[in-house]
Design a protein around this motif. Structure first.
Motif, PDB file in Angstrom:
ATOM      1  N   TYR A   1       0.577   5.682   0.276  1.00 33.10           N
ATOM      2  CA  TYR A   1      -0.242   6.889   0.430  1.00 33.10           C
ATOM      3  C   TYR A   1       0.675   8.067   0.702  1.00 33.10           C
ATOM      4  O   TYR A   1       1.865   7.915   1.015  1.00 33.10           O
TER       5      TYR A   1
ATOM      6  N   ARG B   1       1.703  -5.295   4.226  1.00 36.05           N
ATOM      7  CA  ARG B   1       0.783  -6.126   5.011  1.00 36.05           C
ATOM      8  C   ARG B   1       1.485  -7.392   5.515  1.00 36.05           C
ATOM      9  O   ARG B   1       2.299  -7.986   4.802  1.00 36.05           O
TER      10      ARG B   1
ATOM     11  N   TRP C   1      -7.260  -3.240   0.739  1.00 37.74           N
ATOM     12  CA  TRP C   1      -7.039  -3.886   2.034  1.00 37.74           C
ATOM     13  C   TRP C   1      -7.994  -3.338   3.106  1.00 37.74           C
ATOM     14  O   TRP C   1      -8.480  -4.072   3.955  1.00 37.74           O
TER      15      TRP C   1
ATOM     16  N   VAL D   1       2.906   0.942   3.041  1.00 35.76           N
ATOM     17  CA  VAL D   1       2.310   0.037   4.032  1.00 35.76           C
ATOM     18  C   VAL D   1       2.453  -1.381   3.501  1.00 35.76           C
ATOM     19  O   VAL D   1       1.956  -1.690   2.413  1.00 35.76           O
TER      20      VAL D   1
ATOM     21  N   GLY E   1       0.819  -1.192   0.000  1.00 31.61           N
ATOM     22  CA  GLY E   1       0.000   0.000   0.000  1.00 31.61           C
ATOM     23  C   GLY E   1       0.857   1.246   0.000  1.00 31.61           C
ATOM     24  O   GLY E   1       1.942   1.265   0.584  1.00 31.61           O
TER      25      GLY E   1
ATOM     26  N   LEU F   1      -3.874  -0.357  -1.105  1.00 32.37           N
ATOM     27  CA  LEU F   1      -4.166  -0.032   0.293  1.00 32.37           C
ATOM     28  C   LEU F   1      -5.663   0.148   0.501  1.00 32.37           C
ATOM     29  O   LEU F   1      -6.222  -0.318   1.510  1.00 32.37           O
TER      30      LEU F   1
END
Length: 783
Positions: free
Chosen positions: A184, A265, A202, A263, A182, A199
């Motif tokens: 952002y 996971r 998810w 990000v 992800g 993201l």
């Protein structure tokens, strides 16, 4: 357009000059002052107008300036090809846009803007001559009181680059959106400014739903910018909780602090996060290396950090041979300073980007368009990304097209000049013949008149060479065996070459036949042999080799496109000094010569070119300085029996008959007064009644009022109705009248589609009194 027209837009009256003198003197001085100031202003304005005209002429865009009432004030070179007349500058573009409602509507909006004096610019796609679409940027804007400036520019290359960059941006957006991690970016207040699809998926939302949300609501916390990594517990779409690792950095986006955040996971183990990054790197490399254009990443010091496969193929050098070297090292030396300056400006941030066209020096020379943009890290410029578009083929095609257009224009000019000279020479030779009837060999003036006639005939020979180059000379093609023709030339060629040059002839087998004018074929071989002799002042070898060639597909050689088919090949090679590379594109131009002044006319090779092309053949040259030259002539091969009369010269009209007198009525139509006067006197001296007409229309009036005319003798090229149209009308209305067409062009050009079997005869200019009278008598004698 004259510069004075531009100057006329800017001249203004000056003020007056007052001095304490008498009234009459004051008036005189004031008038003188006004005139002086106006003269100075006019001169100053004219200088500015010259500068403006020069600037407009160097403008890459097509430019037309139109004044009040549709008067054309100025038109640069490009506008003569792209734009129409001043009253309808967009007429050619509207014609090309026929059937494309959107393009027509855009062009009509430009016309509407011009009517109200508004500024408008648009880009339209129009059909190109060679197929496909051509993008043009067209603009209209006011240019002073009542004047309009029209601009047009080919922007196809830019549109193609923009489309390529757009696709790359889409690939990059797709790449970021579907990374296995992800991503952002958030501002300093913790609000999400951008987020990728992975993201959002998810978290069970769409990217649009997340943008504008606070990180506290989405992630359950607002990460501290000082912490580069931290673990998170996030809630997925079904309410499931999963572990994630957040890694981020901050940067200044034009005064606003933002984050670059990743990000990952389920990244409790460190190696899983590293594996995800490696996958992203592999995907980036795949997009980078498989891009259809060359891409290079440039470091701050100007060296190449890395480059993709397309750029390596363009340069012919592998990655290790390019990386670490200065990019400017690969740019041609004369273009290097400007390129270095532009690259430095982008690196310093004074330019947001730049576009250059340069010559790249790799394993092969490449003309490339460079699109340069800066790369950033933490808000600072970290280097450059340079896209390379190979424009070599495009530029070569442009050069070939320009060369083809130049040769065509020179051919038209040469043909026109030759036609006019033939009219003059006809009168000169004809009046010499009239004078010779009164001044025989014993007359003191006889030798002078003969000198005039002989020099006129020499001039006629030069004119025939001009007509050969323009492919408008009169030919008498026959089926010819090349081997036999060269064998007959063997002794003549050896005498021409001299004892220091060895002549070798290598004949191919089963050559077949070619359709050429035998005399002109001899002229081609002789011209090439003489040219080779002059290139071997110290002696050497001239080799003439023949053979057959089958061309399966059309072949492009310079500006010429040779169609598929069977050809007889004649190669004329020498061991002389060779031809410099810069002269190869000009050697077939008339009057171009590298010999010293007085050593040649510059028409030898242009005559070869014209004769071969008029015979539907092709001639190419290959040469290197100091390595000799080789001329290759390709003539269409024909399987047939040779003409029995192929090598027998035609009997000229002046020797076909000794008695040239006759009776009958001749209508002579000629717009050139001198030619018409000579023809009238010549035919009247031979016993004919001659009626003169200056034009086709006048000739029709005579024909409709006189039923006694036996023969019509008409020039072909005349103002108004031409001779071919007149001949067609006469054949329809008065089929009993015999027709002779006279012209300074070749018979096939002069006939303009009239069937040779239609009973219309042809007499090429310049002609003598005997040739004119003999042709008339021969035509009169036909049934």
């Amino acid at each position: 357009m004259a510069v004075s027209a531009l100057a006329g837009l800017a001249i203004a009256d000056g003020g007056s000059l007052l001095l304490p003198v008498s009234a009459s003197a004051a008036a005189a001085l004031a008038a003188t002052g006004v005139l002086a100031r106006r003269w100075g202003q006019a001169r100053h304005t004219a200088q500015h107008a010259h500068q403006l005209a020069g600037a407009l002429e160097s403008e890459t865009r097509a430019c037309v300036i139109v004044g009040e009432g549709g008067r054309e004030i100025y038109r640069n070179h490009s506008a003569r090809r792209l734009l129409g007349p001043p009253e309808q500058p967009l007429a050619p573009l509207l014609e090309r846009a026929t059937g494309d409602d959107r393009a027509v509507a855009e062009l009509e909006r430009l016309v509407a803007a011009a009517i109200v004096g508004a500024v408008r610019r648009t880009e339209v796609a129009l059909p190109a001559e060679g197929g496909g679409r051509e993008w043009l940027a067209v603009e209209v804007r006011p240019a002073g009181k009542g004047a309009l400036a029209w601009f047009a520019e080919d922007v196809s290359a830019r549109r193609a680059i923009e489309e390529t960059l757009r696709r790359e941006n889409e690939w990059l957006a797709d790449f970021v959106d579907f990374l296995p991690v992800g991503c952002y970016s958030a501002d300093s207040d913790g609000f999400i400014r951008s987020v990728n699809h992975r993201l959002a998926e998810w978290l069970g939302r769409s990217p649009a739903e997340l943008i504008g949300q606070n990180l506290l609501d989405v992630l359950g916390c607002v990460p501290d910018p000082e912490d580069e990594r931290r673990e998170l517990r996030l809630v997925g779409r079904g309410g499931e909780v999963f572990q994630a690792l957040l890694a981020h950095s901050v940067f200044d986006d034009g005064g606003e602090i933002r984050t670059r955040s990743v990000v990952v996971r389920d990244m409790v183990p460190e190696h899983q996060w590293e594996r995800a990054l490696r996958a992203a790197e592999r995907r980036f490399r795949w997009l980078f290396d498989d891009a259809p254009v060359g891409i290079a990443l440039i470091e701050l010091d100007g060296t190449v950090g890395t480059c993709n496969l397309a750029f390596q193929a363009m340069m012919g050098i592998d990655h290790d041979g390019i990386a670490g070297r200065q990019l400017t090292d690969y740019i041609a030396e004369d273009q290097r300073p400007l390129a270095s300056e532009q690259l430095a400006k982008v690196l310093l941030g004074s330019l947001p980007g730049t576009h250059l066209e340069v010559r790249l020096k790799g394993r092969r020379d490449v003309i490339a368009q460079l699109f340069v943009s800066p790369t950033h890290e933490d808000g600072d410029i970290s280097g450059l990304i340079v896209h390379f578009i190979d424009a070599t083929e495009q530029r070569n095609l442009e050069i070939q097209f320009a060369q083809s257009q130049k040769m065509q224009a020179m051919g038209q000019l040469a043909g026109g000049v030759a036609h006019d000279f033939n009219n003059l020479l006809t009168a000169m030779i004809g009046f010499c013949d009239l004078l010779l009837q009164r001044h025989g060999p014993g007359d003191p003036s006889f030798a002078d008149i003969m000198q005039i006639k002989q020099n006129a005939n020499r001039a006629a020979s030069l004119v025939r060479q001009l007509l050969a180059f323009s492919r408008r000379q009169a030919l008498q093609p026959r089926l010819l065996n090349v081997t036999d023709a060269l064998a007959e030339l063997n002794n003549l060629l050896r005498r021409l070459l001299g004892e220091t040059i060895e002549l070798k002839m290598v004949h191919g087998r089963q050559l077949g036949l070619v359709r050429v004018d035998p005399g002109q074929f001899d002229q081609v071989i002789i011209n090439l042999a003489v040219n080779a002799r002059d290139a071997m002042p110290g002696g050497g070898t001239l080799t003439i080799r023949t053979g057959t060639v089958t061309v399966d597909e059309p072949v492009q050689r310079g500006p010429e496109l040779m169609p598929a088919g069977d050809y007889v090949l004649i190669e004329v090679s020498d061991t002389g000094t060779g031809i410099p590379k810069e002269n190869l594109s000009r050697i077939f131009e008339p009057f171009f010569s590298t010999k010293e002044v007085g050593a040649g006319t510059g028409l030898g090779l242009s005559t070869v070119y014209g004769i071969v092309r008029q015979t539907d053949g092709f001639v190419f040259v290959e040469s290197e300085l100091g390595q000799g030259a080789s001329f290759s002539i390709y003539l269409p091969r024909i399987e047939a029996e040779p003409d029995v009369e192929a090598r027998r010269p035609a009997v000229p009209p002046e020797t076909a008959a000794t008695d040239l007198t006759g009776t009958g009525t001749i209508l002579l139509v000629e717009d050139e007064d001198a030619v018409r006067m000579f023809g009238t006197r010549a035919l009247r001296n031979k016993g004919y009644r001659v009626i003169e007409a200056r034009s086709g229309e006048q000739a029709l009036d005579v024909l409709r009022g006189d039923d006694t005319i036996d023969v019509l003798v008409s020039d072909v090229v005349m103002p108004g109705m031409d001779g071919v149209t007149l001949a067609r009308l006469v054949r329809m209305e008065r089929p009993a009248i015999k027709v002779i067409l006279i012209s300074g062009y070749s018979e096939d050009v002069a006939r303009n589609g009239i069937d040779p079997d239609a009973g219309i005869h042809f007499l090429p200019k310049p002609f003598s009194l005997k040739q004119l009278a003999g042709t008339v008598k021969q035509v009169m004698a036909e049934d």
